[in-house]
Each structure stands twice: as C-alpha cells, then as structure tokens.
Design an enzyme around this catalytic site. Structure first.
Site, PDB file in Angstrom:
ATOM      1  CG  ASP A 237      42.957  39.036  43.488  1.00  0.00           C
ATOM      2  OD1 ASP A 237      43.399  39.081  42.330  1.00  0.00           O
ATOM      3  OD2 ASP A 237      42.832  37.977  44.128  1.00  0.00           O
TER       4      ASP A 237
ATOM      5  NE  ARG B 112      41.265  34.848  44.625  1.00  0.00           N
ATOM      6  CZ  ARG B 112      40.312  35.734  44.385  1.00  0.00           C
ATOM      7  NH1 ARG B 112      39.092  35.328  44.083  1.00  0.00           N
ATOM      8  NH2 ARG B 112      40.555  37.010  44.429  1.00  0.00           N
TER       9      ARG B 112
ATOM     10  CE1 TYR C  64      49.573  38.531  49.019  1.00  0.00           C
ATOM     11  CE2 TYR C  64      51.127  36.715  49.170  1.00  0.00           C
ATOM     12  CZ  TYR C  64      50.513  37.699  48.431  1.00  0.00           C
ATOM     13  OH  TYR C  64      50.827  37.855  47.112  1.00  0.00           O
TER      14      TYR C  64
ATOM     15  CG  ASP D 220      36.804  36.560  46.282  1.00  0.00           C
ATOM     16  OD1 ASP D 220      35.665  36.288  45.849  1.00  0.00           O
ATOM     17  OD2 ASP D 220      37.568  37.337  45.680  1.00  0.00           O
TER      18      ASP D 220
END
Length: 304
Positions: A39, A177, A67, A81
């Site tokens: 993203d 997310r 991550y 987000d």
C-alpha cells in the site's frame, strides 16, 4: 538485456506501480514488474523483476511475508488505517502485554479474512479500491490465509488510545490492516493500522534492500550491484542440479528423470523445484509429476 531481481526498499507515499515506473525510466527497460503490492502508506521490501525474470513473478508471490506493524487500539476507520474516515473512537484503557498477546494467539494458524474495500483485488473487472473511491461497498467473499506468527512486542498509552507494535509472519494474500481490525474487534475496542513495514518477502530481506536513490547512484556510476540473479527470487524452492547431458532437454521444455540429476532433495508429487546447472545457473522451475511408479521433473517455466 538486463535480467534479474531487485530488492527495493519502498518508501511511504509511493505506490508499488510508482516504483516500477521509476525503475523503467532508470534502467530503460519496459519488462519490469513487482512481486506483491505494498500500500502507498506502507514501506519496506518490494521484490522487483527485470527482463526475463518477470516470468518468475508468480512463484515469488507464493512465498511468505513478514511485517512490523503499529496499531491504534480504540480507533476504527472505514479503511482500517489512518487514511480513512473515522467510524468510532471509543478509546482503550491500559491493557497488559499478556492480554494483547493472548488475543493475538486467537488469530494465528489458518484464518478467514474479508478483503477491505481498499484492496487491489478485482471485482467484476474493476479493483475494489476504485469502487471505494466512488463511495461503493460490495460484498466480498472471505479468503483463507495463514498467520504463522503474531507477536506483540510493546504497547503504550497515547491519550485515550493504546498503541501496539507487533511482528507478523504470514502467507501471501494476508491483509495486515484487516488482521489488526479483527484483532481489535475481538478485544472489544477496534483497531486501526498506523504504520506498516514489510521486513521480508520470500527470500528478500529488509537489511539487504536498496532505496531508489541508491539504485539511481549505482546506475549513474555504471554499477549493477543491486541486480540479483533470477534464482534469487526462488530461494523458497528446493534445488535440483541437472547433469550436463540433460541441460538441453530442460531448455526445450522436456521432462527429465532423477537419473538426469546430480542432486535431488526429497520432494512431494505436485511440488515445485528449481532446476539448475552444476554451476548454479537457473534453467527452469519444474513440477514433480508421476511417471509410472516413480516420478519425473516437468518444466513449469523455462528461463530462456
């Protein structure tokens, strides 16, 4: 012709496509693609294939990813987000690390996720994020993903909210997310992704990644240290070393027997492996297929 992989350190603010366009101009090569969308708000490892290596991108995307994420507990947005519209801000009282980790364990293993409306997946010929920009929301089927590790590292209060930093290792297709939002809902406060850094994609690691500025400096200086061989994108696949006499057959797409190989690891029928020369040059990605009572290695994609 330039061929290979580049481990790019994507900065926040750029789309994955922006990175590809930048490299096309820089390397003067049209055949460039990335191995897994990040993203715009996210940073970190973005594998990029150049030249003939673009034919191997489908195998890169099958590898796992890792991550480091920061979530805000007690805040919910329509995009999951900080770039979205606030839906609720109930706040969150102080929670112990043990409570947060216990909840995270509920989201490890194989779980179901509903892709967010800001995802890049297709719906009736259009991407979900395009529909979201028009104010549309459509029903999305759940998908199965695997969360290998969801480790809460630290947590601290931030006004009425609670910030949490976590390391996550997962399969392809996982939406971090959404994982955070579902975890926050389970805790009863909701959660929003505040920051995301991809630390690994397949065999590409953050500590070995190159910024676009570093790549530009290399190109200007006539250096190519940033360019990795095609096999670098397939480190998650086992290696089968092909005898010299069988190299031509592989190049022509013919299946070969274990007798045509020097080194054969234990493999399951249907699994994939790299076929390489004794010198370590990648020839093809092959699939293990039955052949009578034994098996052979049939090239799935030859690197010509």
């Amino acid at each position: 012709m330039v061929t290979g992989f580049i481990n790019v350190l994507k900065p926040p603010g750029l789309t994955s496509h922006d990175v590809v366009q930048n490299l096309r101009r820089l390397l003067k090569e049209r055949r460039i693609g990335h191995g897994g969308t990040l993203d715009p708000m996210a940073a970190g490892v973005l594998p990029v294939a150049v030249g003939k290596a673009t034919r191997l991108l489908e195998y890169i995307q099958a590898g796992g990813k890792a991550y480091r994420a920061e979530f805000i507990l007690g805040l919910k947005t329509d995009t999951q987000d900080l770039g979205g519209r606030v839906l609720a801000r109930p706040g969150c009282p102080g929670l112990k690390l043990e409570e947060l980790q216990a909840a995270a364990r509920r989201f490890t293993g194989t779980i179901s996720q509903i892709p967010p409306m800001v995802a890049a997946v297709h719906y009736q010929g259009r991407r979900l994020y395009e529909l979201a920009r028009e104010g549309q929301e459509v029903e999305r089927p759940a998908r199965r993903v695997t969360i290998e590790n969801f480790q809460v590292l630290k947590a601290w209060p931030d006004g009425p909210f609670f910030r949490v930093m976590a390391d996550i290792t997962c399969s392809k297709g996982t939406y971090i997310r959404t994982l955070g939002a579902d975890w926050g809902d389970y805790l009863g406060y909701g959660a929003t992704l505040a920051f995301l850094l991809r630390t690994r994609a397949g065999g590409f690691k953050l500590e070995e990644a190159w910024t676009l500025e570093e790549i530009a400096a290399q190109v200007a200086g006539g250096n190519g240290d940033f360019l990795l061989p095609p096999a670098a994108g397939l480190t998650h696949l086992p290696v089968i070393t092909v005898r010299e006499k069988a190299i031509k057959a592989v190049a022509n797409g013919a299946a070969i027997d274990p007798a045509d190989c020097i080194q054969v690891p234990a493999l399951r029928p249907g699994s994939l492996a790299r076929l390489e020369t004794p010198a370590g040059v990648l020839l093809a990605v092959a699939r293990v297929v039955p052949k009578g009572e034994v098996y052979c290695f049939k090239p799935d994609k030859v690197l010509k």
